[in-house]
Design an enzyme around this catalytic site. Structure first.
Site, PDB file in Angstrom:
ATOM      1  N   HIS A 133      13.765 -13.530 -30.184  1.00  0.00           N
ATOM      2  CA  HIS A 133      14.197 -14.741 -29.481  1.00  0.00           C
ATOM      3  C   HIS A 133      14.464 -14.430 -28.018  1.00  0.00           C
ATOM      4  CE1 HIS A 133      18.258 -12.984 -30.300  1.00  0.00           C
ATOM      5  NE2 HIS A 133      18.596 -13.575 -29.179  1.00  0.00           N
ATOM      6  N   HIS A 142      24.536  -7.678 -23.148  1.00  0.00           N
ATOM      7  CA  HIS A 142      23.129  -7.258 -23.253  1.00  0.00           C
ATOM      8  C   HIS A 142      22.226  -8.102 -22.354  1.00  0.00           C
ATOM      9  CE1 HIS A 142      23.405 -10.659 -25.809  1.00  0.00           C
ATOM     10  NE2 HIS A 142      22.474 -10.389 -26.680  1.00  0.00           N
ATOM     11  N   TYR A 154      21.203 -20.630 -33.020  1.00  0.00           N
ATOM     12  CA  TYR A 154      19.773 -20.292 -32.985  1.00  0.00           C
ATOM     13  C   TYR A 154      18.980 -21.458 -33.524  1.00  0.00           C
ATOM     14  CZ  TYR A 154      20.820 -15.359 -32.249  1.00  0.00           C
ATOM     15  OH  TYR A 154      21.249 -14.175 -31.738  1.00  0.00           O
ATOM     16  N   HIS A 194      19.136 -13.312 -21.951  1.00  0.00           N
ATOM     17  CA  HIS A 194      18.597 -12.055 -22.503  1.00  0.00           C
ATOM     18  C   HIS A 194      17.412 -12.325 -23.416  1.00  0.00           C
ATOM     19  CE1 HIS A 194      21.533 -13.351 -25.645  1.00  0.00           C
ATOM     20  NE2 HIS A 194      20.599 -12.910 -26.463  1.00  0.00           N
ATOM     21  N   GLU A 215      17.830 -19.340 -28.451  1.00  0.00           N
ATOM     22  CA  GLU A 215      19.276 -19.250 -28.648  1.00  0.00           C
ATOM     23  C   GLU A 215      19.966 -19.797 -27.408  1.00  0.00           C
ATOM     24  OE1 GLU A 215      20.979 -15.311 -28.326  1.00  0.00           O
ATOM     25  OE2 GLU A 215      22.715 -15.821 -29.545  1.00  0.00           O
ATOM     26  N   HIS A 272      28.768 -13.876 -33.255  1.00  0.00           N
ATOM     27  CA  HIS A 272      28.275 -12.529 -33.528  1.00  0.00           C
ATOM     28  C   HIS A 272      29.431 -11.535 -33.556  1.00  0.00           C
ATOM     29  CE1 HIS A 272      24.088 -13.515 -32.959  1.00  0.00           C
ATOM     30  NE2 HIS A 272      24.256 -13.899 -31.717  1.00  0.00           N
TER      31      HIS A 272
HETATM   32 FE   LIG Z   1      20.617 -13.266 -28.552  1.00  0.00          FE
END
Ligand SMILES: [Fe+2]
Length: 302
Positions: A209, A195, A250, A149, A260, A241
């Site tokens: 990112h 996502h 990251y 993503h 990431e 997360h």
């Molecule tokens: Fe991400």
């Protein structure tokens, strides 16, 4: 019909030799093609021409992000939808861009150039399609199997989110709302994962990112070992997360672009309900273990 997944991200950097060394030896991507001023990379389990290109420029930044459509005809429909929305569309003809056929490019409400492409040169993965083994031999560095993503900034998150929903039928999985109900973060998917693109309030046209998939939480720990060994600047992690529930680390490439690698997260079916985070829970939403931003994450971008 429609968008399948993130196809590739095109960025710029001032040192292509350093970029080639880092993205092959540390991140562990393969160089597919090299022109005088651009490098094209792919992951070992990707079959399309590239998931990342880096163009020489004195300035670090993002040129565009590109999504892959399932069918050639999708481009016509998307062109109409974007024009109806009020943005001009440019047709890129076959042969104009390395490794791909016709595509459409247009500006988004977030001030980025976005592309949709269907016809991409198939270069094949590192594994055979007949009786494959689960992982290739001789991988170097972190070696993620695929890109996952991209996270971009937008001054008006709500506007960009609506654009992605209205023109490309993206589904909202999670949102961050201020006390006044203003949208400051949005997570959107087409692929059934948490996502494919996320939008966080910030400067129009900026990249936060791009992220690569790993198959296992232990691979995130191993990524941290490799990054530390190579003296790569780690932004944060390994951690988790609240949003997406993903396990993550990251870090910054040597030119300053944030990368990431992550794994985990839920399956987002078409009837997946929208999860809302309130601004007062922003810390846990972003870094669930730490419970707060590290002072860089929400301010540093390229
Ligand atoms: Fe991400």
């Amino acid at each position: 019909m429609g968008i399948l997944r993130l196809s590739h991200v095109d960025i710029s950097a001032p040192d292509l030799e350093l970029a080639a060394a880092y993205y092959t030896q540390v991140l562990g991507l393969d160089i597919v093609e090299r022109t005088e001023e651009r490098l094209f990379f792919k992951c070992w389990d990707e079959r399309d021409h590239h998931c990342l290109s880096i163009r020489y420029d004195p300035r670090v930044g993002i040129d565009r992000f590109s999504f892959k459509a399932e069918f050639e005809d999708d481009l016509d429909q998307f062109e109409t939808a974007v024009e109806r929305y009020g943005f001009g569309v440019r047709r890129v003809s076959k042969g104009e861009e390395v490794g791909q056929g016709e595509s459409i490019r247009f500006e988004t409400p977030s001030g980025h150039e976005m592309e949709v492409v269907h016809d991409i040169e198939k270069v094949g993965g590192r594994l055979p399609l007949l009786n494959p083994w689960p992982v290739p031999q001789g991988l170097i560095g972190i070696a993620p199997p695929r890109i996952d993503h991209v996270l971009i900034h937008a001054e008006e998150v709500n506007e960009m989110t609506h654009f992605m929903q209205a023109c490309f039928d993206f589904h909202l999985t999670e949102q961050i709302l201020t006390g006044e109900g203003h949208m400051m973060g949005a997570f959107l998917q087409r692929s059934g994962r948490p996502h494919d693109i996320a939008i966080i309030q910030g400067a129009n046209g900026a990249l936060h990112h791009f992220s690569f998939w790993l198959d296992d939480w232990d691979h995130v720990r191993r990524a941290a070992d490799i990054l530390a060994y190579n003296a790569i600047s780690i932004d944060i992690g390994p951690t988790r997360h609240g949003i997406t529930r993903g396990n993550t680390i990251y870090f910054f490439d040597p030119m300053g672009t944030r990368n990431e690698v992550f794994t985990g997260g839920y399956r987002a079916d078409p009837d997946f309900p929208v999860i809302t985070w309130t601004e007062d829970n922003l810390g846990r939403a972003i870094f669930y273990y730490e419970g707060r931003d590290n002072g860089r994450f929400l301010t540093v971008h390229t």
